[in-house]
Design a protein around this motif. Structure first.
Motif, mmCIF file in Angstrom:
data_model
loop_
_atom_site.group_PDB
_atom_site.id
_atom_site.type_symbol
_atom_site.label_atom_id
_atom_site.label_comp_id
_atom_site.label_asym_id
_atom_site.label_seq_id
_atom_site.Cartn_x
_atom_site.Cartn_y
_atom_site.Cartn_z
ATOM 1 N N TRP A 27 66.502 61.612 35.211
ATOM 2 C CA TRP A 27 67.381 62.758 34.976
ATOM 3 C C TRP A 27 66.583 63.975 34.512
ATOM 4 N N THR A 79 64.730 65.292 37.466
ATOM 5 C CA THR A 79 65.653 65.930 38.404
ATOM 6 C C THR A 79 66.008 67.335 37.940
ATOM 7 N N ARG A 80 66.278 67.486 36.667
ATOM 8 C CA ARG A 80 66.602 68.819 36.134
ATOM 9 C C ARG A 80 65.422 69.772 36.293
ATOM 10 N N VAL A 95 65.270 70.880 39.966
ATOM 11 C CA VAL A 95 66.259 71.921 40.265
ATOM 12 C C VAL A 95 65.804 73.259 39.694
ATOM 13 N N LEU A 123 68.078 63.430 44.327
ATOM 14 C CA LEU A 123 69.135 63.767 43.369
ATOM 15 C C LEU A 123 69.197 65.268 43.113
ATOM 16 N N LEU A 155 72.493 67.578 43.522
ATOM 17 C CA LEU A 155 73.052 68.468 42.507
ATOM 18 C C LEU A 155 73.328 69.860 43.065
#
Length: 267
Positions: free
Chosen positions: A20, A23-24, A27, A121, A125
């Motif tokens: 996670w 992934t952030r 992005v 992922l 998002l």
């Protein structure tokens, strides 16, 4: 055959907090240095589909034939093109995820699947909310029907397909860099071998089997049934989609097992 894929999935689940965080960061990296900030990754696909509507439906007023799911060309294109863009983005970024993370994998014994999951992922998002936004625009035309529920498994299955395919390609690309160029070409022509630019009924019946060689054909058909007709996707949609995922999962299991001791060296 041992269950190498299951071990990879357990590793990813155990490190889900790290996934996670990665992934952030992925992005955030996509809009770093842009004036539009976090809105930029969403604006690009939105402007593309808006152009479809403006050019084909407003300017030219083009219409499809009687047997098409909808007469408006722009409205038809959006339903297939946006999921296709989501698929291409996830697969392309996931395919190069291990190559990009090569230096980190050399220094840290992290499960390689974490980096492919991060890329896929991150795409989810960005494109997931856009697909739901399009659904909110299209669904009211058919009222509150049970068929709308089908969007949930379709989106989840597309995410799973993208992850499995991206990981397969990431391992192959680590072994042979030519895979990146080859897959890039296939994705660029793949839109023409799917019912995105034209209804399935317009393709010669004797050659329709060719379209099913595209893993996204079933998903595009499913979205078209739900959003354009308010109907539950037929059995062929689910069968084709699950068959693709099953075949790719078997291939991935073999690749993971055989590349376990060599993958980092390839990078």
């Amino acid at each position: 055959m041992n269950c190498a894929l299951a071990e990879e999935l357990r590793s990813a689940w155990s490190a889900r907090s790290l996934v996670w965080v990665l992934t952030r960061r992925e992005v955030a990296a996509r809009h770093a240095g842009t004036a539009a900030g976090i809105a930029w990754p969403y604006l690009q696909p939105l402007l593309t589909v808006a152009a479809y509507y403006l050019v084909f439906d407003v300017v030219f007023g083009m219409r499809l034939g009687e047997h098409a799911p909808t007469r408006a060309v722009g409205a038809f294109l959006i339903v297939g093109a946006l999921p296709w863009m989501a698929f291409c983005d996830a697969v392309q970024r996931g395919m190069t995820s291990l190559i990009d993370a090569g230096g980190l994998l050399h220094k840290n014994p992290l499960p390689p699947v974490l980096f492919t999951a991060r890329a896929v992922l991150a795409s989810a998002l960005i494109y997931g909310p856009l697909l739901l936004l399009v659904a909110l625009v299209y669904l009211p035309a058919h009222g509150l029907r049970l068929a709308a529920v089908a969007l949930v498994p379709l989106l989840l299955l597309q995410l799973l397909l993208s992850l499995v395919l991206a990981y397969v390609l990431a391992i192959l690309a680590a072994a042979l860099r030519d895979v990146v160029q080859l897959v890039g070409f296939l994705l660029s022509v793949g839109i023409y071998l799917s019912p995105i630019l034209f209804p399935l009924s317009l393709f010669p019946e004797n050659w329709r089997w060719v379209l099913w060689l595209n893993p996204m054909t079933g998903f595009v058909q499913g979205y078209q049934h739900v959003l354009l007709q308010g109907a539950w996707p037929p059995l062929a949609v689910w069968t084709a989609s699950l068959a693709w995922i099953a075949v790719l999962a078997l291939a991935l299991n073999v690749l993971v097992d055989r590349s376990r001791d060599q993958l980092v060296d390839w990078l």
